[in-house]
Design an enzyme around this catalytic site. Structure first.
Site, PDB file in Angstrom:
ATOM      1  N   ARG A  64     -12.496   1.025  -4.209  1.00 14.45           N
ATOM      2  CA  ARG A  64     -11.904   0.533  -2.960  1.00 14.45           C
ATOM      3  C   ARG A  64     -12.981  -0.310  -2.302  1.00 14.45           C
ATOM      4  NH1 ARG A  64      -7.650   2.240   0.570  1.00 14.45           N
ATOM      5  NH2 ARG A  64      -8.182   1.996   2.777  1.00 14.45           N
TER       6      ARG A  64
ATOM      7  N   HIS B 112      -3.435  -4.595  -2.579  1.00 13.30           N
ATOM      8  CA  HIS B 112      -3.387  -3.123  -2.514  1.00 13.30           C
ATOM      9  C   HIS B 112      -2.258  -2.641  -3.438  1.00 13.30           C
ATOM     10  CE1 HIS B 112      -4.041   0.840  -1.236  1.00 13.30           C
ATOM     11  NE2 HIS B 112      -3.751   0.775   0.040  1.00 13.30           N
TER      12      HIS B 112
ATOM     13  N   GLN C 229      -0.637   1.037  -3.385  1.00 11.29           N
ATOM     14  CA  GLN C 229       0.290   1.293  -2.286  1.00 11.29           C
ATOM     15  C   GLN C 229       1.696   0.804  -2.644  1.00 11.29           C
ATOM     16  OE1 GLN C 229      -0.270   2.855   0.930  1.00 11.29           O
ATOM     17  NE2 GLN C 229       1.949   2.854   0.640  1.00 11.29           N
TER      18      GLN C 229
ATOM     19  N   ASP D  58       2.236  -3.468   8.757  1.00 11.81           N
ATOM     20  CA  ASP D  58       0.898  -2.883   8.628  1.00 11.81           C
ATOM     21  C   ASP D  58       0.177  -3.169   9.945  1.00 11.81           C
ATOM     22  OD1 ASP D  58      -1.438  -1.775   7.615  1.00 11.81           O
ATOM     23  OD2 ASP D  58      -1.881  -3.413   6.237  1.00 11.81           O
TER      24      ASP D  58
ATOM     25  N   CYS E 121       2.275   1.466   5.555  1.00 14.78           N
ATOM     26  CA  CYS E 121       1.316   2.064   4.618  1.00 14.78           C
ATOM     27  C   CYS E 121       0.324   3.005   5.309  1.00 14.78           C
ATOM     28  CB  CYS E 121       0.578   0.985   3.836  1.00 14.78           C
ATOM     29  SG  CYS E 121      -0.379  -0.123   4.883  1.00 14.78           S
TER      30      CYS E 121
ATOM     31  N   ARG F  20       1.924   8.213  -2.736  1.00 10.96           N
ATOM     32  CA  ARG F  20       0.660   7.694  -3.271  1.00 10.96           C
ATOM     33  C   ARG F  20       0.146   8.663  -4.344  1.00 10.96           C
ATOM     34  NH1 ARG F  20      -2.743   4.358  -0.298  1.00 10.96           N
ATOM     35  NH2 ARG F  20      -4.044   4.475  -2.165  1.00 10.96           N
TER      36      ARG F  20
END
Length: 306
Positions: A104, A131, A134, A219, A259, A287
């Site tokens: 990450r 991402h 996700q 988001d 998310c 997830r």
């Protein structure tokens, strides 16, 4: 290097992606029934975090343990990477001891450079560009609640950030129409738009984006590393808040996703996560399941059920 990597949704075929999210549904069912399933016994995932995380850390670490393996958490403070060891060198060494690596990070080039030197699968746990993990969770959540997303309409409201870029790739791979409502100057990366062709439309009015949409997603307005822009963004993005009235413009069976973490009162109204149309908590849990399916697919391809 023959290892399969997952840096972007484009690293898999559409068929593989659908089979991974369907597998996520199966693995979720096994867990809910308390069935022990440990195909990754004695396998070890290395997790490198240059950006902090709640869901990414817990889901990968718990996922590996539930699959019978282990995960090692590495922050920049814990490794030579933070002290300037070349990424390629770190990849050669780490991949000789681990069965998979998840990173990450900020710059997407960190991932491509690591992957080029890694003998084991590398997973993008988030970069400034994308991402993809996700999106696996989001697609699994839609599948569980509404069936196939193929041919449906999705609205992305807000910043053209890494999540938005991954939604563009999802539109290509899962075959849906995507409408993006963002302020001028905050569009997603033109490279991603170019790949998507007429699947993706940019609009300025959130109402235009959500009209008839089957899925609405947003988001935070300020991503990690942009904190100094917060005040400016709050003002500019205010008309892009997703609230119940905006969702009312969408299809009657619309799902709302976020998310997380969410800033209630900013990109969403205070009450939106409690709206029956919101599936953000399922999405967060998925997830775990989608990434377990991904780990199984990458580390033990023979175990993967098509």
């Amino acid at each position: 290097m023959s290892a399969r990597h997952f840096l972007s949704l484009m690293d898999c075929t559409p068929e593989e992606l659908v089979s991974v999210i369907r597998r996520g549904v199966e693995l979720k069912d096994l867990r809910n029934r308390g069935v022990l399933f440990e195909p990754l016994k004695n396998r070890v995932l290395g997790m490198i975090f240059e950006k902090s995380s709640t869901r990414t850390r817990i889901s990968f670490e718990a996922g590996m343990i539930q699959l019978g393996g282990q995960a090692i958490f590495l922050s920049p403070r814990d490794t030579q990477l933070g002290r300037g060891e070349p990424i390629g060198d770190a990849a050669i060494v780490m991949s000789s001891m681990l069965d998979a690596v998840m990173i990450r990070t900020f710059s997407h080039s960190t991932l491509t450079e690591f992957a080029a030197n890694s003998r084991v699968p590398l997973i993008n746990g988030l970069s400034d560009d994308l991402h993809p993990c996700q999106l696996l969770a989001d697609m699994q959540t839609f599948l569980e609640h509404r069936g196939s997303i193929q041919g449906k309409t999705v609205a992305w409201i807000g910043d053209g950030n890494n999540m938005c870029n991954s939604y563009i790739e999802a539109a290509i791979q899962f075959d849906f129409q995507l409408r993006i409502a963002c302020p001028e100057g905050y569009e997603p990366n033109p490279e991603f738009l170019a790949k998507a062709g007429d699947r993706v439309t940019i609009v300025r009015d959130p109402q235009d984006a959500v009209r008839g949409a089957h899925l609405v997603s947003t988001d935070v307005w300020t991503s990690m590393g942009q904190e100094e822009e917060t005040a400016k963004r709050l003002k500019l993005f205010a008309p892009f808040q997703v609230n119940r009235a905006l969702l009312d413009q969408a299809a009657p069976d619309v799902l709302f996703m976020h998310c997380l973490p969410a800033h209630r009162g900013e990109e969403i109204s205070l009450d939106l996560l409690d709206d029956p149309r919101s599936v953000a908590w399922d999405q967060a849990e998925n997830r775990l399941h989608a990434q377990k399916a991904l780990l199984e697919f990458l580390v033990m391809p023979a175990y993967h059920h098509a």
